[in-house]
Each structure stands twice: as C-alpha cells, then as structure tokens.
Write a protein that holds these residues in place. Structure first.
Motif, PDB file in Angstrom:
ATOM      1  N   ALA A 436      25.604  25.936 -10.157  1.00  0.00           N
ATOM      2  CA  ALA A 436      25.228  25.248  -8.989  1.00  0.00           C
ATOM      3  C   ALA A 436      26.513  24.522  -8.192  1.00  0.00           C
ATOM      4  O   ALA A 436      26.458  24.330  -7.004  1.00  0.00           O
ATOM      5  CB  ALA A 436      23.961  24.373  -9.060  1.00  0.00           C
ATOM      6  N   ALA A 437      27.096  23.983  -9.178  1.00  0.00           N
ATOM      7  CA  ALA A 437      28.308  23.018  -8.698  1.00  0.00           C
ATOM      8  C   ALA A 437      29.625  23.590  -9.552  1.00  0.00           C
ATOM      9  O   ALA A 437      29.385  23.836 -10.752  1.00  0.00           O
ATOM     10  CB  ALA A 437      27.967  21.696  -8.829  1.00  0.00           C
ATOM     11  N   ARG A 438      30.757  23.132  -8.964  1.00  0.00           N
ATOM     12  CA  ARG A 438      32.032  23.461  -9.795  1.00  0.00           C
ATOM     13  C   ARG A 438      33.089  22.440  -9.389  1.00  0.00           C
ATOM     14  O   ARG A 438      33.185  22.059  -8.153  1.00  0.00           O
ATOM     15  CB  ARG A 438      32.542  24.741  -9.490  1.00  0.00           C
ATOM     16  N   ILE A 439      33.794  22.073 -10.131  1.00  0.00           N
ATOM     17  CA  ILE A 439      34.959  21.069  -9.927  1.00  0.00           C
ATOM     18  C   ILE A 439      36.469  21.877 -10.703  1.00  0.00           C
ATOM     19  O   ILE A 439      36.369  22.057 -11.874  1.00  0.00           O
ATOM     20  CB  ILE A 439      34.751  19.849 -10.604  1.00  0.00           C
ATOM     21  N   SER A 440      37.216  22.021  -9.644  1.00  0.00           N
ATOM     22  CA  SER A 440      38.392  22.896  -9.953  1.00  0.00           C
ATOM     23  C   SER A 440      39.687  21.867  -9.819  1.00  0.00           C
ATOM     24  O   SER A 440      39.888  21.487  -8.736  1.00  0.00           O
ATOM     25  CB  SER A 440      38.298  24.162  -9.335  1.00  0.00           C
ATOM     26  N   CYS A 441      40.525  21.846 -11.010  1.00  0.00           N
ATOM     27  CA  CYS A 441      41.752  21.308 -10.595  1.00  0.00           C
ATOM     28  C   CYS A 441      42.760  22.359 -10.722  1.00  0.00           C
ATOM     29  O   CYS A 441      42.954  23.422 -11.832  1.00  0.00           O
ATOM     30  CB  CYS A 441      42.205  20.440 -12.043  1.00  0.00           C
ATOM     31  N   TYR A 442      43.681  22.563  -9.676  1.00  0.00           N
ATOM     32  CA  TYR A 442      44.713  23.631  -9.372  1.00  0.00           C
ATOM     33  C   TYR A 442      46.170  23.242  -9.742  1.00  0.00           C
ATOM     34  O   TYR A 442      47.046  23.942  -9.203  1.00  0.00           O
ATOM     35  CB  TYR A 442      44.407  24.258  -8.206  1.00  0.00           C
TER      36      TYR A 442
END
Length: 543
Positions: A436-442
């Motif tokens: 339902a949620a996502r945190i992404s470091c690019y």
C-alpha cells in the motif's frame, strides 16, 4: 589494456548509454548458472535454449509481431507446462541494440525466479502492476492518451502501456538516430516481476561503459562520471561462474558499491569515523544485521538461521544473509507481526539491504512498544489506523508533498533522491500482492526500496518516516560509506574524534570499526522464554 582516452566511466541514463559490452554470452550464462540446454536443432546464429523444466525458452532470430517483423531479436517465452504442445503464457522480445543490462538482467532474473519462485514468472499480471508508479517516483512523466499511456523518461526512453490488456506493452528508445533505437516488448500478461525488474533497472541504474561505447549522438544528453559512481549489474552475483574481460573484472576501487549485505571484515587500522546526513546517504554501514541481532537476542528473541522471533511469538525479523538471489534483492530486510502467537502475518515491512539498519531497528523497537502497551492478553495489539498519517513526519521535515484526487499522497525529499508514496489501503492490495505504500531511494551508490503492507500500523510507518527524515546524523566507518561524486556535493560528512563520543557511541564506534555487533547488557531474568514463532514469510512470497 584500455587507454587513458578509453577509460571506464559511469553513464546515466541507462537508455542513452548504448548497448555496451556484455561480460560473456547470454546462452553460456544460462547453461552454466541454471542448467539450461541447447536444442539439438538450433544453430550458432539462431540459438535455442530450454530450461530444465521445459517451461521457459530463449531463442534468437526473426519473429513476426503484428504487422512488423522483428529481426535478430532475442525472444524469451514461458509455457503452461513442459509438454511440446503447451500453451504459451507470455513472451518478451529484446532488440539487438537494447542495453545488455536489460537483456541479460531480465532474462537471467526470469531464469533465477523459475528456479526459486516459479509462480512469479509462470503467472500472468491480471492482478495489475505498479511499474508506472515506480517510474513516476524516479522522475518519469505520465501522459494519458486515448488508447495508451505514455511514460516518458527524463532522458529519452518511453514506456507504452496499452489501455486494453490484450495488447503488447513496450519499453523503447525512439527519440534518437534509427540505428541507435532499441526496444523491449512484452506480450499481454507478462508477469509483474518481469515488468518491475525492467522499470527498476531503467529508473535507478548508472552503468559502466568505455567512452568509445557511448553513442556520439547521445554525448550531449548523458551524464558521465567516475566509474565508482556505477553499480555493477544487479544480475552478476546470480551467476555461479561469471566471466568478465580481465580489465573489467574489478573496474571499481576497493570500496565498491555492495550488491548485498556487506560481509564482516577485519578491522581496518586506517578506518575513520564520520557522521552522515541526510540519513539516506549513510547506507548500510558495516555489520548492520549483526548489530540489530545483538540488540534483540539479550531481550529473549529466538534466533533462527535467517530470522528471529520475539519472546511472545508475535513479532519477527529477517535480515540480509550475504547472498544475492532474485527473490532476496528487493526484500533483504523483513519485519512482520501477528495479532496472536502462532497466527498469520497481519502486516509486514520489507526493504532492500542498502537501507540504513537504524531505520529497521526503529520499526522493531516501536512494534515492541506496541506489544508492551497492549499487554500479553490483548487480542489485537497492532491497530492499523490511517496509514497515510504515518507519512506526516515527512511533511513536517519539509519534504515536497502531493495529494492526488483519489486520496493517495506522495512525498519527495529536498534533494530529490528519495520518494515516498502511500495509496488508500484496501483489501485488494494484499489480495493482489501489492504494497500500500513504498519508500524508494534512487542514489546510484545506494538504491533501496521499502514496501509497507496495507494493514501496517500507521504508528510504525511514522517511525520509519521520522527516522528517515531526521536531521540527526548517523555514525559510520569510512570503510563502510559509499558516496559518488554527486553524493559528496549534497551529503554532509563530518569526521568524528573518539574523544567527542559518549560511552554508548564509543561502543557503537568500536562495532563499526570491526564490523561486529554492539555490546549489550544481559537480559533481565525471565525474559529469555521460548515461544512458537510466527512463520517467516518466504523472501519471494507475494504479499
């Protein structure tokens, strides 16, 4: 040996970097690593390889597709069974000019999943996919057309998503010279795992190239940096007998970017201590998993081979084990909880192994606090709440926020390298195996993605976001810090002297220098109880 004028460099974006020189033959990789076999009737010019279970095949040649004829393409096919007349499930075609990181990466990832998690590549995507969200978080722009959705990269690539599910989906580079154009085409119902791998690779990777390999037509459109800025291909550790040209075997400095959890190494007498902020630049450090385990074992947690369970049996943790397989790349850290001992998993948070372990430890500590507050007799210690409220610490920290009409919310860090997105959780998220949620470091030297299930308590999401956005720096050893030239322009790295540390920080500094766990006080009497553990969800299990 390469000349000074043809040195190795890091190139972004991937779609403009050119085809590149693959480290060996794709068919040889499949044979040596996964036991695939050459069909007796195939030729060297048009090879045909078949998996041991006969349910997947790779061939090269000319293939008709609609009104087009795809010349000299690779085609990867999956079948409903191993019988000669089995029904085809899906296909994917790779053009000759496709960057080898995509061709090799997607084929080898599919072969690995066929071994370890067959359902992820032998099923269709009727449940839906989230590749548009992954690319949007990475800065791609979405334009809705009457018959299809166009998702444009900041560079030049375009993803075409048809409105009708029976039509093909394609990644492609067309805004260039015709001789440099490339495409990856997926038939209807290509599995979500395949599409997500393609999206993540395009969104996050800086790749290694010789300067002579970069198309001259693209030189004004790419960013070129030192070789240390690029990560080696994600699929390389999956090979049992990888081969690379001699001068490409170790193209990066000794402090190369880790592709899995860092192995424990002897202390480096030259290592120094630094503090790092923003926190997503700190990376995993050294011995992060050992430090988290060392924090929990004295509290009575039951230690297993690759996971551990709280004394009450309602909370579990799994960590990176130093291996890199298709099912462990995106979910090396896993925290999960159950409402009662022996019950099914009620919520889970997963993350890649390059996340700062302090974020994982914060989630575990907060979950333990929730169990303590609820008491041992509580029938529902983990109250979900409104998941989106857990992301308020990001807004309070000054992150840019966007609220969409349907209620989902997105955040972007001030430096633009971290994105967070929270949908309105529904039962369909878990049913379809989507977070339902996502945190992404690019970051090029520190890509990771944390995924949060629909029923995760908003309180745990808030702790994760608070610890991520906190201005307080994290302590790291210089031997466990991986920053490229771009990172060093943004991150604040401050040397720390041993005399300036508190007693607790000194113990942590010693652990960082040696890559070992932190000293812990002995557990209180009666805390080391055994219990029936919550079953650890399989690393590749669909959520």
């Amino acid at each position: 040996m390469p000349t000074d004028t043809d040195e190795l460099v890091a190139v972004r974006p991937l779609e403009l970097a050119g085809t590149g020189t693959a480290p060996g033959d794709l068919g040889d990789h499949l044979v040596s690593a996964y036991g695939w076999e050459h069909d007796p009737d195939s030729t060297a010019e048009e090879p045909l390889l078949v998996s041991p279970c006969r349910r997947m095949a790779l061939e090269r040649g000319d293939f008709p597709l609609g009104r087009s004829n795809l010349r000299n393409h690779w085609r990867l096919s999956a079948y409903a069974s191993g019988e000669p007349d089995a029904k085809g499930l899906w296909c994917a075609w790779f053009s000759p000019r496709t960057p080898y990181e995509l061709t090799h990466g997607l084929v080898l990832d599919a072969a690995g999943r066929l071994d370890s998690d067959p359902s992820s590549v032998l099923a269709d995507r009727r449940a839906g996919d989230d590749i548009a969200r992954i690319l949007s978080d990475a800065g791609w722009t979405i334009r809705q057309g009457p018959w299809r959705t166009f998702i444009h990269a900041p560079g030049a690539a375009t993803l075409l998503v048809p409105s009708h599910p029976e039509r093909t989906l394609s990644f492609g580079l067309g805004d260039t010279d015709s001789e440099l154009a490339w495409s990856v085409i997926a038939s209807p119902w290509a599995p979500e795992a395949f599409l997500r791998t393609a999206a993540v690779t395009l969104a996050s990777d800086a790749v290694l190239r010789r300067r002579s390999e970069i198309p001259s037509h693209h030189l004004a459109r790419v960013t070129i940096g030192p070789a240390a800025c690029a990560a080696l291909p994600r699929w390389r550790p999956l090979l049992k007998t990888p081969t690379r040209p001699t001068d490409l075997e170790s193209p990066l400095p000794a402090t190369t970017v880790p592709t899995a959890a860092e192995q424990l190494r002897p202390a480096d007498p030259q290592a120094g201590l630094v503090t790092v902020t923003p926190r997503h630049y700190a990376g995993p450090g050294r011995g992060g998993a050992e430090q988290v385990k060392g924090h929990l074992v004295p509290q009575g947690w039951t230690l297993g081979t690759d996971s551990m369970t709280s004394p009450c049996g309602r909370l579990g943790l799994a960590w990176p084990d130093g291996t890199d397989t298709p099912t462990r790349q995106s979910a090396a850290w896993r925290v999960w909880g159950a409402q009662h001992q022996g019950g099914s998993v009620a919520w889970r948070i997963t993350s890649g192994d390059l996340v700062p372990p302090e974020l994982i430890a914060g989630v575990v500590d907060e979950a333990l606090a929730m169990l303590d507050e609820a008491g041992p007799d509580s029938r529902q210690p983990f109250q979900a709440g409104v998941l989106a409220l857990g992301f308020l610490p990001l807004a309070e920290a000054g992150w840019q926020s966007t609220v969409e009409p349907r209620g989902s919310v997105s955040f972007r860090s001030p430096d633009g390298y971290v994105n967070a997105h929270c949908d309105v959780p529904t039962a369909l998220h878990d049913l379809r195996g989507k977070p339902a949620a996502r945190i992404s470091c690019y970051r090029a030297c520190g890509y990771w993605m944390a995924e949060i299930s629909a029923n995760t308590p908003s309180r745990l999401a808030a702790v994760l976001c608070r610890d991520l956005a906190s201005p307080e720096p994290l302590l790291r050893s210089t031997t466990g810090l991986h920053l490229d030239a771009t990172d060093r322009k943004i991150a604040v790295v401050t040397p720390v002297s041993a005399g300036a540390l508190t007693a607790v920080a000194q113990r942590r500094a010693a652990a960082l220098a040696h890559g070992t766990q932190l000293p812990q006080p002995s557990a209180e009497p009666g805390t080391a109880t055994t219990s029936t553990p919550v079953s650890a969800p399989a690393p590749g299990q669909r959520r």
